[in-house]
Design a protein around this motif. Structure first.
Motif, PDB file in Angstrom:
ATOM      1  N   ARG A  43       1.040  -1.030  -0.030  1.00 57.30           N
ATOM      2  CA  ARG A  43      -0.054  -0.118   0.044  1.00 57.30           C
ATOM      3  C   ARG A  43       0.888   1.193  -0.119  1.00 57.30           C
ATOM      4  N   PHE A  44       0.575   2.327  -0.643  1.00 56.42           N
ATOM      5  CA  PHE A  44       1.156   3.346  -0.882  1.00 56.42           C
ATOM      6  C   PHE A  44       0.309   4.749  -0.465  1.00 56.42           C
ATOM      7  N   SER A  45       0.747   5.853   0.195  1.00 52.60           N
ATOM      8  CA  SER A  45       0.129   6.833   0.363  1.00 52.60           C
ATOM      9  C   SER A  45       0.960   8.269   0.722  1.00 52.60           C
ATOM     10  N   LEU A  46       0.313   9.295   0.585  1.00 54.24           N
ATOM     11  CA  LEU A  46       1.151  10.356   0.708  1.00 54.24           C
ATOM     12  C   LEU A  46       0.316  11.258   2.096  1.00 54.24           C
ATOM     13  N   PRO A  47       0.408  10.717   3.217  1.00 56.08           N
ATOM     14  CA  PRO A  47      -0.179  11.170   4.520  1.00 56.08           C
ATOM     15  C   PRO A  47       0.144  12.591   4.705  1.00 56.08           C
ATOM     16  N   GLU A  48       0.996  13.214   4.166  1.00 57.04           N
ATOM     17  CA  GLU A  48       1.408  14.494   4.824  1.00 57.04           C
ATOM     18  C   GLU A  48       0.401  15.515   5.117  1.00 57.04           C
ATOM     19  N   ILE A  49      -0.885  15.605   4.551  1.00 57.90           N
ATOM     20  CA  ILE A  49      -2.020  16.400   4.796  1.00 57.90           C
ATOM     21  C   ILE A  49      -2.523  15.880   6.060  1.00 57.90           C
ATOM     22  N   ASN A  50      -2.449  14.660   6.709  1.00 61.90           N
ATOM     23  CA  ASN A  50      -2.799  14.249   7.898  1.00 61.90           C
ATOM     24  C   ASN A  50      -2.201  14.751   9.087  1.00 61.90           C
ATOM     25  N   VAL A  51      -0.810  15.004   8.610  1.00 60.75           N
ATOM     26  CA  VAL A  51       0.149  15.565   9.821  1.00 60.75           C
ATOM     27  C   VAL A  51       0.696  16.726   9.886  1.00 60.75           C
ATOM     28  N   GLY A  52      -0.061  17.630   8.888  1.00 62.37           N
ATOM     29  CA  GLY A  52       0.381  19.078   9.135  1.00 62.37           C
ATOM     30  C   GLY A  52       1.801  19.464   7.949  1.00 62.37           C
ATOM     31  N   VAL A  53       2.270  18.666   7.146  1.00 65.57           N
ATOM     32  CA  VAL A  53       3.184  18.869   6.264  1.00 65.57           C
ATOM     33  C   VAL A  53       3.017  18.787   4.998  1.00 65.57           C
ATOM     34  N   MET A  54       3.961  18.983   3.909  1.00 67.41           N
ATOM     35  CA  MET A  54       3.820  19.036   2.678  1.00 67.41           C
ATOM     36  C   MET A  54       5.070  18.203   1.816  1.00 67.41           C
ATOM     37  N   GLY A  55       4.671  17.558   0.674  1.00 65.43           N
ATOM     38  CA  GLY A  55       5.851  16.868   0.097  1.00 65.43           C
ATOM     39  C   GLY A  55       5.579  15.542  -0.375  1.00 65.43           C
ATOM     40  N   GLY A  56       6.286  14.937  -1.164  1.00 64.45           N
ATOM     41  CA  GLY A  56       6.059  13.789  -1.951  1.00 64.45           C
ATOM     42  C   GLY A  56       5.248  13.569  -3.330  1.00 64.45           C
ATOM     43  N   ALA A  57       4.427  14.675  -3.453  1.00 65.02           N
ATOM     44  CA  ALA A  57       3.745  14.778  -4.738  1.00 65.02           C
ATOM     45  C   ALA A  57       4.461  14.833  -6.191  1.00 65.02           C
ATOM     46  N   LYS A  58       5.590  15.421  -5.857  1.00 61.91           N
ATOM     47  CA  LYS A  58       6.263  15.492  -7.306  1.00 61.91           C
ATOM     48  C   LYS A  58       7.042  14.101  -7.449  1.00 61.91           C
ATOM     49  N   HIS A  59       7.539  13.575  -6.343  1.00 60.58           N
ATOM     50  CA  HIS A  59       8.090  12.160  -6.605  1.00 60.58           C
ATOM     51  C   HIS A  59       6.969  11.158  -7.084  1.00 60.58           C
ATOM     52  N   LEU A  60       5.693  11.096  -6.458  1.00 59.93           N
ATOM     53  CA  LEU A  60       4.766  10.207  -6.840  1.00 59.93           C
ATOM     54  C   LEU A  60       4.273  10.518  -8.243  1.00 59.93           C
ATOM     55  N   SER A  61       4.507  11.735  -9.122  1.00 63.48           N
ATOM     56  CA  SER A  61       3.944  12.071 -10.126  1.00 63.48           C
ATOM     57  C   SER A  61       5.072  11.060 -11.130  1.00 63.48           C
ATOM     58  N   ARG A  62       6.234  10.420 -10.501  1.00 60.41           N
ATOM     59  CA  ARG A  62       6.873   9.672 -11.532  1.00 60.41           C
ATOM     60  C   ARG A  62       6.119   8.430 -11.835  1.00 60.41           C
ATOM     61  N   LEU A  63       5.342   8.080 -10.909  1.00 63.40           N
ATOM     62  CA  LEU A  63       4.692   6.747 -10.808  1.00 63.40           C
ATOM     63  C   LEU A  63       3.105   6.731 -11.362  1.00 63.40           C
ATOM     64  N   VAL A  64       2.624   7.770 -10.961  1.00 58.48           N
ATOM     65  CA  VAL A  64       0.940   7.877 -11.340  1.00 58.48           C
ATOM     66  C   VAL A  64       0.823   9.093 -12.216  1.00 58.48           C
ATOM     67  N   PRO A  65      -0.383   9.373 -12.889  1.00 58.72           N
ATOM     68  CA  PRO A  65      -0.987  10.538 -13.453  1.00 58.72           C
ATOM     69  C   PRO A  65      -1.352  11.401 -12.365  1.00 58.72           C
ATOM     70  N   GLN A  66      -1.452  12.793 -12.918  1.00 65.05           N
ATOM     71  CA  GLN A  66      -1.652  13.854 -11.997  1.00 65.05           C
ATOM     72  C   GLN A  66      -2.680  13.762 -11.276  1.00 65.05           C
ATOM     73  N   ALA A  67      -3.713  13.298 -11.951  1.00 64.38           N
ATOM     74  CA  ALA A  67      -5.099  13.214 -11.219  1.00 64.38           C
ATOM     75  C   ALA A  67      -5.160  12.251 -10.008  1.00 64.38           C
ATOM     76  N   VAL A  68      -4.359  11.093 -10.262  1.00 66.37           N
ATOM     77  CA  VAL A  68      -4.142  10.279  -9.053  1.00 66.37           C
ATOM     78  C   VAL A  68      -3.236  10.863  -7.806  1.00 66.37           C
ATOM     79  N   VAL A  69      -2.000  11.601  -8.457  1.00 60.45           N
ATOM     80  CA  VAL A  69      -1.406  12.391  -7.430  1.00 60.45           C
ATOM     81  C   VAL A  69      -2.248  13.272  -6.575  1.00 60.45           C
ATOM     82  N   ARG A  70      -3.041  14.024  -7.068  1.00 62.23           N
ATOM     83  CA  ARG A  70      -3.972  14.977  -6.400  1.00 62.23           C
ATOM     84  C   ARG A  70      -4.788  14.171  -5.599  1.00 62.23           C
ATOM     85  N   LEU A  71      -5.488  13.174  -5.923  1.00 61.91           N
ATOM     86  CA  LEU A  71      -6.251  12.476  -4.899  1.00 61.91           C
ATOM     87  C   LEU A  71      -5.534  11.921  -3.918  1.00 61.91           C
ATOM     88  N   MET A  72      -4.290  11.302  -4.012  1.00 59.97           N
ATOM     89  CA  MET A  72      -3.687  10.681  -3.009  1.00 59.97           C
ATOM     90  C   MET A  72      -3.337  12.044  -1.886  1.00 59.97           C
TER      91      MET A  72
END
Length: 260
Positions: free
Chosen positions: A132-161
């Protein structure tokens, strides 16, 4: 750190031209400042730790690949100390991305936040069923990881996650192309090594040129990227491995490489 210093939270091994770097900070391989520094150190001194490696598998000890950043460090982060801490984080990821040889992430359990960034900093990703994969940053009050995730999945999936912070299974992500193979967990490492062997049979010189080429052209346009590739062909022609490769192909035999 000295080049061959013993590292606390990473371990490594090699078998011929295939190296393995293990994330090794139990129980879930959550990464703290020391571990970020060790990741940067090892991957920027890769030839000292894995001198014969033509390809490196990045794996996690235990049940999980990497459960993210050690949350205790976020509790003490301030606008004043954040720049230095964030520099160490990104330099660790960039060291993996800039490794001189191809890298393959072997992901089981969870890859969360930092785990996603480490996996997507590699060239290829093999995942275990149920990972399982996630970007939980929004859950803990930080930012980051979206640009890296965009190497694996399309932008819509990046934004959803990124907006939800929810865990998403490897099965759900597989159709987007960022995961090379989805295999039973018992076959994860053997599958990653199978991919590695397919890469490691090639010239070590050519593989380093290929890695340099792919990193450089990733965000170039077509014309600039191809011109850069052509320039590397000219550089590579100075190496005996290049001549051996073409001669072996013409002569219908296995090449014998001696370069590094």
């Amino acid at each position: 750190m000295d080049a061959m210093e013993s590292l606390q939270f990473l371990s490594w091994s090699s078998e011929g031209p295939i190296g393995t770097v293990w994330l090794d900070r139990g129980p879930v391989n959550a990464v703290d400042g020391q571990m970020y520094r060790e990741i940067k150190h090892l991957f920027t001194h890769l030839e000292d730790y894995l001198p014969d490696a033509r390809v490196v598998v990045v794996a996690g000890r235990g049940k999980h690949f990497c459960a993210g950043n050690d949350l205790s460090e976020f509790q003490t982060m301030t606008p004043e100390n954040a720049p230095e801490r964030m520099r160490e984080v990104r330099e660790a990821f960039f060291a993996i991305y800039d490794a001189p040889v191809p890298t393959i992430a072997a992901v089981q359990g969870v890859a969360v936040g930092t785990g996603v960034a480490i996996a997507s900093s590699c060239d290829l990703l093999v995942a275990a069923e149920g990972a399982r994969f996630s970007l939980p940053e929004i859950n803990v009050g930080v930012m980051g990881g979206a640009k890296h995730l965009s190497r694996l999945v399309p932008q819509a999936v990046v934004r959803l996650m990124h907006f939800t912070g929810d865990l998403v299974t490897a099965e759900e992500l597989l159709p987007h192309g960022g995961i090379l193979k989805l295999v039973p967990e018992s076959d994860l490492l053997s599958s990653a090594y199978e991919v590695a062997r397919g890469i490691a049979r090639h010239s070590p010189v050519a593989l380093r040129f290929a890695k340099r080429s792919l990193n450089t052209i990733e965000y170039m346009d077509l014309k600039q990227g191809y011109e850069f590739e052509q320039g590397l062909s000219g550089e590579l022609s100075a190496y005996e491995d290049a001549k051996e490769a073409v001669n072996a192909f013409i002569e219908h035999r296995e090449p014998v490489y001696v370069g590094r």
